[in-house]
Design a protein around this motif. Structure first.
Motif, short mmCIF file in Angstrom:
data_model
loop_
_atom_site.label_atom_id
_atom_site.label_comp_id
_atom_site.label_asym_id
_atom_site.label_seq_id
_atom_site.Cartn_x
_atom_site.Cartn_y
_atom_site.Cartn_z
N UNK A 167 5.23 47.30 -10.31
CA UNK A 167 4.09 47.35 -9.39
C UNK A 167 4.21 48.46 -8.36
N UNK A 168 5.12 49.41 -8.59
CA UNK A 168 5.35 50.47 -7.61
C UNK A 168 4.48 51.68 -7.88
N UNK A 169 3.98 52.28 -6.81
CA UNK A 169 3.31 53.58 -6.87
C UNK A 169 3.95 54.43 -5.78
N UNK A 170 4.26 55.68 -6.09
CA UNK A 170 4.84 56.56 -5.08
C UNK A 170 4.42 57.99 -5.36
N UNK A 171 4.21 58.75 -4.29
CA UNK A 171 3.95 60.17 -4.44
C UNK A 171 5.26 60.89 -4.76
N UNK A 172 5.23 62.20 -4.88
CA UNK A 172 6.43 62.95 -5.23
C UNK A 172 7.50 62.83 -4.16
N UNK A 173 7.09 62.63 -2.90
CA UNK A 173 8.07 62.51 -1.83
C UNK A 173 8.73 63.83 -1.49
N UNK A 174 9.70 63.77 -0.58
CA UNK A 174 10.32 65.00 -0.08
C UNK A 174 11.12 65.74 -1.14
N UNK A 175 11.48 65.05 -2.24
CA UNK A 175 12.21 65.74 -3.31
C UNK A 175 11.31 66.69 -4.08
N UNK A 176 9.99 66.51 -3.98
CA UNK A 176 9.09 67.36 -4.73
C UNK A 176 7.93 67.92 -3.95
N UNK A 177 7.81 67.58 -2.66
CA UNK A 177 6.64 68.02 -1.88
C UNK A 177 7.06 68.34 -0.45
N UNK A 178 6.67 69.50 0.03
CA UNK A 178 7.05 69.93 1.37
C UNK A 178 6.32 69.14 2.46
N UNK A 179 5.20 68.49 2.12
CA UNK A 179 4.44 67.74 3.13
C UNK A 179 5.03 66.36 3.42
N UNK A 180 5.86 65.86 2.51
CA UNK A 180 6.36 64.49 2.64
C UNK A 180 7.46 64.40 3.69
N UNK A 181 7.41 63.32 4.47
CA UNK A 181 8.43 63.08 5.49
C UNK A 181 9.61 62.29 4.94
N UNK A 182 9.45 61.66 3.76
CA UNK A 182 10.46 60.76 3.23
C UNK A 182 10.64 60.95 1.73
N UNK A 183 11.79 60.53 1.24
CA UNK A 183 12.09 60.59 -0.19
C UNK A 183 11.55 59.31 -0.84
N UNK A 184 10.25 59.28 -1.05
CA UNK A 184 9.57 58.05 -1.48
C UNK A 184 10.09 57.50 -2.79
N UNK A 185 10.38 58.38 -3.74
CA UNK A 185 10.78 57.91 -5.07
C UNK A 185 12.10 57.13 -5.01
N UNK A 186 13.10 57.68 -4.36
CA UNK A 186 14.38 56.98 -4.30
C UNK A 186 14.30 55.73 -3.44
#
Length: 495
Positions: A354-373
């Protein structure tokens, strides 16, 4: 050694080499983009449907030119991550021959055509949208002028399936419904226009809508360096004026009348697990892919499984999972066993489903957090502590843009940077329910990444303890006043 892409493009005078440093921000198949874990290449799969031969070829490609890491996206694209080697022209040609690469490179960047993953097999469907998906993709391939559309221009085709895509954001949505005794499509431009379109008229209407939008973009300045989106056109012209301009280029008058009040409501049903098809004695099975992640060997083995025990068809979903369709009911037990042997499952009541996550900081410069991990760590932690008895959707967004999920769902975590003493750490604001836009109702502010599993566990424990019979998580949260919900959380925390 750098990574290069050979681009097969007759319009530019033949093949040419694109260096990694010149790759665009938005990924395509022929034009990858740079992520923090390497070059990312995105395969546009209209309607999300693949056959076994296509899957085997994709798995071989991922093994040879990347680390074998694949990911299903929220438009049912398939991404190849961590590309590290030069991909030569003959590979692109092979992909085009198999129908898993655009015949015309220029239109490849345009967003994938979205349709229900159960098109043609859903017992609830009103119309099979697969022929329309193909017809619109063929139109794009044969009209190179449309390559000038914004890469974010998006089309959705909903045939009335139980696995409905109507809640997903598309610039243009055609949704099947009943109008008196006939089945037609209703035109949505962000919202319902009240315009009804015959199935035979769909491609003409989509072409006219795209053409009018293209003319608009040519006469407007770029916004933040990008082509104007369709929403900018609608803000400038309004939906009715846009439709009037479109209608001038059509050989027929668009119908404007109400759909039969007895027409069905949208009844979203879980697509994971086993479901009977409209074809007698056949079923499909929805397989969970946490955050859409799929190893090349898993894709290859799933294709073998589908080829040996079903019709050889895999269907990618906008929920970042996949289906195997056309399974004889006599083979269901065997196919479930083999799915488990691949380290996968079909349960809708596991948090990693049931998880959805954007690319996160590992793949996107706009992200503040490592959403995937963070999302995967939370799911692993909570799997040891509690059991859920129904799907609870959890969305990790690395910033306020909410790229992976544009509507409120059960629980949304929005990434922030938190000042703790003399250091800055990754954290989230946590929202729940679907009542307040854009993310739901604020529940826990500024929770560190390490504290996320405990906060979500507390929220789910309160739901399981105080819910009404058959009440979903979203319904439970939305019926509580925010101060009442906070009191329940405080009480449970003290216990």
């Amino acid at each position: 050694m750098g990574v290069y892409f050979w681009i097969p493009c007759a319009a530019r005078g033949g093949d040419y080499l694109l260096a990694l440093t010149n790759l665009p921000t938005c990924p395509g198949l022929f034009y990858g983009s740079i992520a923090r874990d390497g070059v990312l290449s995105r395969m546009r799969i209209p309607g999300g449907i693949l056959n076994a031969q296509q899957c085997w070829t994709i798995a071989d490609l991922a093994d040879r030119y990347s680390t074998g890491c694949l990911q299903v996206t929220n438009r049912a694209n398939l991404q190849i991550r961590e590309v590290h080697s030069e991909i030569p022209p003959e590979v692109w040609n092979r992909l085009q021959e198999l129908g898993i690469a655009s015949r015309r490179v220029e239109v490849d960047p345009i967003r994938n055509i979205m349709a229900s993953p159960t098109a043609g097999i859903d017992r609830q469907q009103l119309l099979d949208t697969r022929p329309l998906v193909k017809a619109w993709d063929d139109y794009l391939q044969t009209h190179p002028e449309l390559s000038e559309l914004s890469p974010k221009f998006s089309i959705g085709l909903d045939g009335g399936e139980s696995a409905s895509i109507q809640a997903f954001r598309n610039d243009i949505l055609l949704a099947a419904g009943r109008a008196k005794s006939e089945i037609v499509f209703r035109l949505h431009l962000n919202s319902d226009t009240g315009i009804l379109i015959q199935q035979s008229q769909c491609i003409s209407v989509l072409a006219a809508l795209a053409s009018a939008y293209l003319e608009y973009t040519k006469n407007r300045p770029r916004i933040d360096g990008k082509k104007p989106r369709l929403r900018h056109l609608l803000a400038d012209w309004g939906a009715e004026s846009y439709v009037e301009r479109v209608e001038r280029n059509l050989p027929f008058i668009l119908q404007r009348r109400s759909i039969d009040p007895s027409a069905r409501a949208i009844e979203q049903s879980p697509h994971l697990g086993i479901h009977p098809q409209r074809q007698p004695d056949f079923s499909y099975i929805g397989i969970a892919l946490p955050l859409g992640r799929l190893e090349s060997k898993q894709l290859r083995n799933l294709a073998n499984l589908a080829q040996n025990l079903a019709s050889g068809t895999l269907r990618l979903t906008p929920w970042q999972n996949l289906l195997i369709s056309d399974i004889p009911n006599s083979q269901l037990f065997e196919i479930e066993q083999q799915i488990a042997d691949l380290g996968l499952h079909s349960s809708a009541t596991r948090l990693d489903s049931c998880l959805v996550a954007c690319a996160g900081s590992s793949g996107c410069a706009s992200a503040a957090t490592d959403t995937q991990s963070h999302a995967l760590a939370m799911a692993r932690d909570l799997a040891q502590k509690l059991t859920i008895d129904g799907p609870i959707n959890i969305h990790f967004s690395g910033c306020q843009k909410s790229c992976a999920q544009h509507r409120p769902i059960d629980i949304t975590l929005v990434g922030i940077q938190i000042e703790r003493g003399h250091e800055t750490i990754e954290g989230y604001d946590i929202y729940a329910g679907r009542k307040d836009l854009p993310f739901g109702r604020p529940i826990f502010p500024a929770v560190s990444a390490a504290e996320i599993p405990g906060a979500i566990e507390l929220l789910l424990q309160v739901y399981q303890r105080f819910r009404e019979p058959l009440e979903s998580f979203g319904e439970f949260v939305d019926r509580q006043a925010i101060d009442q919900l906070q009191e329940l959380l405080n009480t449970e925390n003290r216990n």
